[in-house]
Every structure is written in structure tokens, then in C-alpha cells.
Design a protein around this motif. Structure first.
Motif, PDB file in Angstrom:
ATOM      1  N   TYR A 166       0.822  -1.218   0.000  1.00 12.64           N
ATOM      2  CA  TYR A 166       0.000   0.000   0.000  1.00 12.64           C
ATOM      3  C   TYR A 166       0.853   1.263   0.000  1.00 12.64           C
ATOM      4  CZ  TYR A 166      -4.479  -2.339   0.316  1.00 12.64           C
ATOM      5  OH  TYR A 166      -5.600  -3.082   0.032  1.00 12.64           O
ATOM      6  N   ALA A 167       2.033   1.206   0.607  1.00 16.11           N
ATOM      7  CA  ALA A 167       2.927   2.364   0.537  1.00 16.11           C
ATOM      8  C   ALA A 167       3.375   2.606  -0.898  1.00 16.11           C
ATOM      9  CB  ALA A 167       4.127   2.148   1.453  1.00 16.11           C
ATOM     10  N   ARG A 168       3.634   1.522  -1.620  1.00 13.72           N
ATOM     11  CA  ARG A 168       4.128   1.657  -2.987  1.00 13.72           C
ATOM     12  C   ARG A 168       3.004   1.960  -3.976  1.00 13.72           C
ATOM     13  NH1 ARG A 168       8.839   0.799  -4.328  1.00 13.72           N
ATOM     14  NH2 ARG A 168       9.327  -0.693  -2.677  1.00 13.72           N
ATOM     15  N   GLU A 169       1.893   1.226  -3.896  1.00 13.68           N
ATOM     16  CA  GLU A 169       0.812   1.354  -4.877  1.00 13.68           C
ATOM     17  C   GLU A 169      -0.184   2.454  -4.534  1.00 13.68           C
ATOM     18  OE1 GLU A 169      -1.005  -2.448  -5.441  1.00 13.68           O
ATOM     19  OE2 GLU A 169       0.892  -3.432  -5.975  1.00 13.68           O
ATOM     20  N   GLY A 170      -0.247   2.838  -3.257  1.00 24.94           N
ATOM     21  CA  GLY A 170      -1.137   3.906  -2.847  1.00 24.94           C
ATOM     22  C   GLY A 170      -2.428   3.410  -2.235  1.00 24.94           C
ATOM     23  N   TYR A 171      -3.133   4.337  -1.605  1.00 19.66           N
ATOM     24  CA  TYR A 171      -4.416   4.057  -0.942  1.00 19.66           C
ATOM     25  C   TYR A 171      -5.219   5.350  -0.900  1.00 19.66           C
ATOM     26  CZ  TYR A 171      -2.259   6.499   2.940  1.00 19.66           C
ATOM     27  OH  TYR A 171      -1.648   7.471   3.701  1.00 19.66           O
ATOM     28  N   PRO A 172      -6.559   5.259  -0.844  1.00 19.84           N
ATOM     29  CA  PRO A 172      -7.361   6.475  -0.728  1.00 19.84           C
ATOM     30  C   PRO A 172      -7.299   7.042   0.685  1.00 19.84           C
ATOM     31  CG  PRO A 172      -8.765   4.532  -0.788  1.00 19.84           C
ATOM     32  CD  PRO A 172      -7.370   4.051  -1.015  1.00 19.84           C
ATOM     33  N   VAL A 173      -7.027   8.328   0.801  1.00 20.77           N
ATOM     34  CA  VAL A 173      -6.913   8.981   2.102  1.00 20.77           C
ATOM     35  C   VAL A 173      -8.292   9.098   2.738  1.00 20.77           C
ATOM     36  CG1 VAL A 173      -6.269  11.121   3.280  1.00 20.77           C
ATOM     37  CG2 VAL A 173      -4.831  10.224   1.436  1.00 20.77           C
ATOM     38  N   HIS A 174      -8.416   8.615   3.978  1.00 19.32           N
ATOM     39  CA  HIS A 174      -9.684   8.644   4.693  1.00 19.32           C
ATOM     40  C   HIS A 174      -9.918  10.002   5.365  1.00 19.32           C
ATOM     41  CE1 HIS A 174      -9.980   4.495   3.701  1.00 19.32           C
ATOM     42  NE2 HIS A 174     -10.895   4.198   4.606  1.00 19.32           N
ATOM     43  N   ASP A 175     -11.116  10.138   5.928  1.00 21.67           N
ATOM     44  CA  ASP A 175     -11.579  11.438   6.426  1.00 21.67           C
ATOM     45  C   ASP A 175     -10.680  12.054   7.492  1.00 21.67           C
ATOM     46  OD1 ASP A 175     -13.815  11.744   4.812  1.00 21.67           O
ATOM     47  OD2 ASP A 175     -15.063  10.513   6.112  1.00 21.67           O
ATOM     48  N   GLU A 176     -10.352  11.271   8.545  1.00 18.91           N
ATOM     49  CA  GLU A 176      -9.614  11.870   9.647  1.00 18.91           C
ATOM     50  C   GLU A 176      -8.222  12.332   9.209  1.00 18.91           C
ATOM     51  OE1 GLU A 176      -8.542  11.067  14.299  1.00 18.91           O
ATOM     52  OE2 GLU A 176      -8.068   9.526  12.841  1.00 18.91           O
ATOM     53  N   ALA A 177      -7.524  11.494   8.469  1.00 16.78           N
ATOM     54  CA  ALA A 177      -6.201  11.882   7.978  1.00 16.78           C
ATOM     55  C   ALA A 177      -6.288  13.123   7.094  1.00 16.78           C
ATOM     56  CB  ALA A 177      -5.559  10.729   7.216  1.00 16.78           C
ATOM     57  N   ALA A 178      -7.294  13.156   6.233  1.00 17.12           N
ATOM     58  CA  ALA A 178      -7.466  14.305   5.343  1.00 17.12           C
ATOM     59  C   ALA A 178      -7.732  15.587   6.129  1.00 17.12           C
ATOM     60  CB  ALA A 178      -8.616  14.043   4.373  1.00 17.12           C
ATOM     61  N   PHE A 179      -8.398  15.459   7.269  1.00 21.78           N
ATOM     62  CA  PHE A 179      -8.701  16.629   8.106  1.00 21.78           C
ATOM     63  C   PHE A 179      -7.416  17.221   8.696  1.00 21.78           C
ATOM     64  CE2 PHE A 179      -9.630  18.539  12.238  1.00 21.78           C
ATOM     65  CZ  PHE A 179     -10.631  19.445  11.905  1.00 21.78           C
ATOM     66  N   TYR A 180      -6.504  16.343   9.189  1.00 20.84           N
ATOM     67  CA  TYR A 180      -5.306  16.818   9.878  1.00 20.84           C
ATOM     68  C   TYR A 180      -4.130  17.115   8.949  1.00 20.84           C
ATOM     69  CZ  TYR A 180      -7.432  15.705  14.380  1.00 20.84           C
ATOM     70  OH  TYR A 180      -8.245  15.682  15.471  1.00 20.84           O
ATOM     71  N   TRP A 181      -4.115  16.532   7.778  1.00 20.34           N
ATOM     72  CA  TRP A 181      -2.946  16.615   6.890  1.00 20.34           C
ATOM     73  C   TRP A 181      -2.548  18.054   6.530  1.00 20.34           C
ATOM     74  CZ3 TRP A 181      -2.152  11.352   4.663  1.00 20.34           C
ATOM     75  CH2 TRP A 181      -0.896  11.196   4.071  1.00 20.34           C
ATOM     76  N   PRO A 182      -3.488  18.912   6.145  1.00 16.39           N
ATOM     77  CA  PRO A 182      -3.080  20.278   5.771  1.00 16.39           C
ATOM     78  C   PRO A 182      -2.368  21.030   6.891  1.00 16.39           C
ATOM     79  CG  PRO A 182      -5.311  19.830   5.013  1.00 16.39           C
ATOM     80  CD  PRO A 182      -4.942  18.704   5.921  1.00 16.39           C
ATOM     81  N   SER A 183      -2.828  20.838   8.139  1.00 17.49           N
ATOM     82  CA  SER A 183      -2.179  21.550   9.244  1.00 17.49           C
ATOM     83  C   SER A 183      -0.750  21.065   9.441  1.00 17.49           C
ATOM     84  CB  SER A 183      -2.987  21.373  10.536  1.00 17.49           C
ATOM     85  OG  SER A 183      -3.065  20.014  10.903  1.00 17.49           O
ATOM     86  N   MET A 184      -0.510  19.786   9.141  1.00 17.26           N
ATOM     87  CA  MET A 184       0.853  19.260   9.229  1.00 17.26           C
ATOM     88  C   MET A 184       1.754  19.931   8.205  1.00 17.26           C
ATOM     89  SD  MET A 184       3.341  17.147   7.795  1.00 17.26           S
ATOM     90  CE  MET A 184       2.513  16.045   6.664  1.00 17.26           C
ATOM     91  N   ILE A 185       1.259  20.087   6.993  1.00 18.53           N
ATOM     92  CA  ILE A 185       2.067  20.730   5.951  1.00 18.53           C
ATOM     93  C   ILE A 185       2.361  22.175   6.345  1.00 18.53           C
ATOM     94  CG2 ILE A 185       2.162  21.385   3.532  1.00 18.53           C
ATOM     95  CD1 ILE A 185       2.338  18.364   4.039  1.00 18.53           C
ATOM     96  N   THR A 186       1.356  22.851   6.883  1.00 18.52           N
ATOM     97  CA  THR A 186       1.550  24.235   7.326  1.00 18.52           C
ATOM     98  C   THR A 186       2.591  24.317   8.432  1.00 18.52           C
ATOM     99  OG1 THR A 186      -0.731  24.793   6.762  1.00 18.52           O
ATOM    100  CG2 THR A 186       0.400  26.244   8.317  1.00 18.52           C
ATOM    101  N   ARG A 187       2.510  23.387   9.381  1.00 23.23           N
ATOM    102  CA  ARG A 187       3.389  23.433  10.548  1.00 23.23           C
ATOM    103  C   ARG A 187       4.809  23.001  10.227  1.00 23.23           C
ATOM    104  NH1 ARG A 187       2.669  19.761  16.024  1.00 23.23           N
ATOM    105  NH2 ARG A 187       4.475  20.566  17.140  1.00 23.23           N
ATOM    106  N   PHE A 188       4.959  21.924   9.437  1.00 24.18           N
ATOM    107  CA  PHE A 188       6.265  21.318   9.232  1.00 24.18           C
ATOM    108  C   PHE A 188       6.854  21.567   7.844  1.00 24.18           C
ATOM    109  CE2 PHE A 188       4.469  18.068  12.333  1.00 24.18           C
ATOM    110  CZ  PHE A 188       5.137  18.591  13.429  1.00 24.18           C
ATOM    111  N   GLY A 189       6.124  22.252   6.980  1.00 20.58           N
ATOM    112  CA  GLY A 189       6.577  22.433   5.605  1.00 20.58           C
ATOM    113  C   GLY A 189       7.901  23.139   5.463  1.00 20.58           C
TER     114      GLY A 189
END
Length: 565
Positions: free
Chosen positions: A165-188
């Protein structure tokens, strides 16, 4: 006359349909039924992780094999809460020996980083991101310790699901999608973060396919090269070189010298049930302290969610958490009176400080007599009767922001939890394990397994554990209802990092508690508010020994799945 009669019939039918669509049994707040299975059960916070565990079980693997597969998958599909850059704790019920085994797979601070360095920088607290809070990641060594002692499926097969799944990919679920943008903002601002977690230039959205080929390569090296591939090989050398470039201190020697520790779980009896937690440096014994404080209260005469229930619960938490702040730390560096802290006699002494009519605004730690001498939780059970309770985390969400070149994962920021005040049990020192929030739990009854469970969520975890147990034991809920019930949090206690309790703190309640309860709590001197989020993530497997059936429950607040067969 026919039309009114027809209308009445239609209304009656509509009413019957409406009633029929309500839950046929159980509490009104229950989100789903308990999942049952005879040959195996897996409960995790992501469906793909649960399915990885079930696949391993169906193909002859045991609970340990399946738990490692699920944990590896979690690091792929829920990088916002865990990964191989973090630590791990586990409790395992071995059906052959009919015994519980505890594993502390938490890492230590860098040899080369002294307390004086923080003092020179004028820091009062260790920052939550950057190179300074990074400690040795213990997760991978934890996998191999568990596998060496109890596993039976080859590690390449166990890790194959996560690699795919790391190599081929997976659909991002709701909770991860909710938090992901703030991570990019914080750690980008840090190297490799955007390239690894936002390869398209932005955080993936709900339903987007996310791939992490660098993590797939890292997991493949671990699968074929074993734990030394991570702690002594190319991965360790890459981490060392990256941390030097980033101004950090974690080195190849820190990684090479890392070891996990097998520890004896400790317990207290609560109304006939033996509740087991791991000793410090984790915060698990806070659960046992709270249960001891609460046990004499007769909750059969107290309604769930009443002011009396919430008041007694919160006041017990305040007392336990003051001891948590003072005593809990790495036992290699501090004398911790574990048996005294979890004794019934000590609880009886401390219980006299609970005023049934008033919230405590100031509580000090007790003085038991000293004798010498963000996160994922998952649980898996197999056909042989083995059960594992496992928790793993990077601490704050994705971690420290430190993503070593080409490895596809972020290092944890667990070192934030040290105190920088000299002379405390949890004061920072080189090659020392920090105070840990993550705690797996287990319950036995009459020497037999009853339930494997946990509630992730930082300092909330002891509160979550106690609420689950009270919901089941005191208030008669099934394991799914116990997790779905609206939760209680309290903030404002002293912390192992050095903060002190200065007032009664704040109770936050999930929706579902009546205004009358809030009003009566305020009359007792509590500050009360409604909180959004922060109530943890729960999974549980209960064992029906009579019918030999597993009952699985999962967290309705997250994207998890309980599955059995």
C-alpha cells in the motif's frame, strides 16, 4: 369517513416504520453493534489495517504477527498519528502459559545532548518540533522483540501488506485528510516534508490516492534485513547524517545501542476484575490509582452521566495526576514507588481529600512510603486464544518535522515530555527514556482473559481507560456502547514537564450531557465547557470464555473497523 381513516392508517404505518428504524437494543448513543468472531478478531483505527491483520490470521499467523502487520499498515495509512519513527508498548496474553507479558519499546534521549544545552539556549520547555525533541524510535525493535518471542509468520510476509500500500497507494480517509493540511503548514519549512507528504504540491484530500515509495523501500529493507537494518545499517546511517545537517543530536550510536525491555505488567482489582497496565516510564498506573480511589463509591446508586458520577471521577483524576507529575519517569533514573502508589491503603489515605460537594482547586502529590530497591491503538486475538494490546505513536501528530532523506517517515517528538527543571524524576538526561503517555491495557477475571483494550489520546488516556471500565463494570454497557458513550475530559492538573496545577481546571464534555448536569457541576465549583475532539480513540476485544467468542468494538469517532471471523 374513509379519508380520515386512510390518513390515520398511513400515519400509523409511517410511525411504525420510524420506530423500526431505531436501534432494536442497547443504548441510544450506540453507533453500531458489537462485532463477533470465533477464530480471530482485529480492531484498529483504519479498515486497511484491520484487513491486513485479518489476512495474516486467515493465513495461519497468530495475534502477534497480525498486530505487527496492522501496526505497519497504520504507519502507512495514518501517518498523522504513528509510524516507525515513534515508540511502542504492548501487553500480550499468551494462551499457552496463561500469562501476561509486557513490552516497553520506548527510545532514549541522545548521548550527546546534555541538559546544559537547553539551559544555554534559555529554554524552559523542550520545543515540540525540530531536532531537539527527537529520541530514539523504538517501534521497529518492538516489532522484532514481539516476533522473536511469540511470532511465527516470516517478517517479509507480515510487512508485505504495508509495503504494497505504501508503494501502490491508498485512498486517504476522512480523519487523515482533516489533519494533513495543518501538518504541511506546521512542518513544511523542514527538509523533505513536502516532498514526502505533499508530493503534488498540496496535502492530499479525502479520497485522493497517496503513495509513499520511500517508506515502501524502508519497510522492504526492514523486512529482509531485520531490526539491525534499521538500527545498525543504512537507515541508521541516513538518520545520523540527516540529524547532523539539521542541527540535531540523535546519532548512529544512539540507534545501535537501543534496546526494548520486557516488563511485568502491574494490576489492581476493581470489583472483581484485575486491570493490568505497564509500569513507568508510561502513565499506565494512573489508571490503577484512579480505580482504587473510585472503588468504594457505590455507582449502582449513581446514574451514568450524573453530577455525582462526573465529580467523583474528576476529583479522583486530580489526585492521581499529581502523583503522575511527581513520580512517573524512567525507573533507571528515578526511584518510583509503584506498588505503594497502586495500593488500596494509599488510595484510602488520598480519598479523604475528595470533597463530595466541592471541586478541589489545589492538590499536592501524595507521599507513599518508599521501599528500597497523537497515537494509534490496536488489539488482535487469534484462534489459539492469544490476545495482544498494542499502542504506538509519534507523540504530537506526525512527529517532530524531521524526515530523514529518502526514508519516507518522520521522527517522533517524544522528548518534548521531559522536564527541564533540575532535581525532578522526569528531568532530562542523556540516554534516558522520557515520561510516556501511551498505554495499552488488559483485563482478566478469575485468571482468564476478559478484555484487551486501549484509548489513545495523550494525557487523556488514563481518563479514557477508567471511563471504559466504569461504563462496562459499573454501568452495564457492552464494549461498543462503552466506547460510544459521551466522554469526560479534564485539563489543568500538574504535568511531568513541570507545569503546576493552579486552580480547579476545566472539565470538557462531549455532546450528550444535559444542562442540569453542567449546572450542578458548576455549583460544586467546576469550570465546565463542551470540547470538540480530544477524546481519544478506542478499540477493544472482549472474550466470552463460556461460548469461546470474541466481541470486538471500535472507535466511532475515527475511521476504524472491528472485524472477526
Amino acid at each position: 369517513m374513509k379519508k380520515p381513516l386512510l390518513t390515520l392508517c398511513l400515519l400509523s404505518c409511517l410511525s411504525a416504520v420510524t420506530v423500526a428504524q431505531d436501534r432494536l437494543s442497547g443504548k441510544s448513543f450506540a453507533t453500531r453493534s458489537v462485532v463477533m468472531g470465533q477464530r480471530g478478531m482485529a480492531c484498529t483505527s483504519h479498515p486497511l489495517s484491520t484487513q491486513a491483520a485479518i489476512d495474516v490470521l486467515r493465513n495461519g499467523g497468530n495475534a502477534i504477527d497480525a498486530a505487527i502487520a496492522a501496526n505497519a499498515m497504520e504507519g502507512v495509512v495514518e501517518p498523522h498519528v504513528n509510524g516507525i519513527g515513534g515508540d511502542l508498548f504492548a501487553i500480550f496474553w499468551d494462551a499457552k502459559t496463561k500469562k501476561l507479558y509486557g513490552l516497553n519499546a520506548s527510545g532514549r534521549s541522545p548521548y550527546s545532548l546534555p541538559l546544559a544545552e537547553f539551559q544555554k539556549r534559555g529554554l524552559k520547555h523542550i520545543p515540540s518540533d525540530g531536532p531537539l525533541p527527537v529520541s530514539v524510535p523504538g517501534c521497529v525493535d518492538g516489532w522484532f522483540e514481539l516476533h522473536k518471542r511469540f511470532g511465527k509468520t516470516p517478517m517479509p510476509k507480515i510487512l508485505s501488506h504495508a509495503i504494497r500500500y505504501a508503494r501502490e497507494g491508498y485512498p486517504v480517509h476522512d480523519e487523515a485528510a482533516f489533519y494533513w493540511p495543518s501538518m504541511i503548514t506546521r512542518f513544511g519549512k523542514y527538509p523533505n516534508v513536502r516532498e514526502t507528504y505533499a508530493p503534488g504540491g498540496a496535502a492530499p484530500k479525502r479520497g485522493d490516492i497517496f503513495r509513499n515509495p520511500a517508506l515502501a523501500n524502508t519497510l522492504e529493507k526492514i523486512a529482509t534485513g531485520g531490526r539491525d537494518a534499521f538500527y545498525k545499517g543504512d537507515i541508521a546511517r541516513t538518520i545520523d547524517a540527516f540529524m547532523k545537517k539539521a542541527g540535531g543530536y540523535l546519532s548512529a550510536k544512539d540507534l545501535a545501542d537501543h534496546t526494548s525491555e520486557w516488563v511485568e505488567p502491574v494490576s489492581t482489582k476493581y470489583r472483581g476484575y484485575d486491570v493490568w497496565e505497564l509500569p513507568p516510564n508510561s502513565q499506565g498506573i494512573a489508571v490503577l490509582q484512579m480505580l482504587n480511589l473510585l472503588e468504594p463509591y457505590d455507582f449502582s446508586k449513581v446514574a451514568w452521566g450524573s453530577p455525582e458520577h462526573i465529580h467523583q471521577f474528576v476529583e479522583a483524576k486530580k489526585l492521581a495526576f499529581e502523583d503522575r507529575a511527581k513520580y512517573y519517569a524512567d525507573p533507571a533514573f528515578a526511584k518510583i514507588p509503584v506498588q505503594e502508589l497502586i495500593s488500596k491503603a494509599y488510595a484510602a489515605e488520598r480519598r479523604t481529600l475528595i470533597n463530595p460537594d466541592r471541586a478541589a482547586s489545589r492538590v499536592e502529590a501524595g507521599n507513599p512510603a518508599l521501599r528500597d530497591g497523537d497515537t494509534i491503538y490496536l488489539t488482535v486475538a487469534d484462534e489459539e486464544g492469544n490476545m495482544v494490546s498494542l499502542i504506538q505513536s509519534n507523540y504530537r501528530g506526525f512527529g517532530s518535522g524531521m524526515v530523514p532523506d529518502g526514508l519516507g517517515f518522520m521522527l517522533q517528538d517524544r522528548g518534548e515530555l521531559y522536564s527541564l527543571t533540575e532535581g525532578q524524576n522526569n528531568t532530562y538526561a542523556p540516554h534516558k527514556r522520557p515520561f510516556q503517555t501511551i498505554i495499552p491495557a488488559f483485563v482478566t477475571k478469575d485468571g482468564q482473559p476478559f478484555m484487551s483494550f486501549g484509548v489513545m489520546g495523550g494525557s487523556f488516556q488514563p481518563l479514557g481507560h477508567v471511563q471504559i471500565l466504569m461504563n462496562i463494570i459499573d454501568f452495564g454497557m457492552n464494549p461498543q456502547e462503552a466506547g460510544d458513550a459521551p466522554r469526560i475530559d479534564h485539563q489543568g492538573s500538574s504535568e511531568p514537564t513541570g507545569e503546576k496545577m493552579t486552580d480547579a481546571g476545566m472539565i470538557t464534555l462531549e455532546a450528550g450531557y444535559p444542562y442540569e448536569t453542567i449546572r450542578d457541576l458548576m455549583k460544586k465549583g467546576h469550570k465546565v465547557g463542551y470540547g470538540m475532539g480530544g477524546y481519544g480513540g478506542y478499540q477493544a476485544i472482549m472474550y466470552d470464555a463460556k461460548n469461546k467468542v470474541y466481541h470486538g468494538a471500535t472507535e466511532s469517532r475515527k475511521d476504524g473497523q472491528a472485524a472477526g471471523f
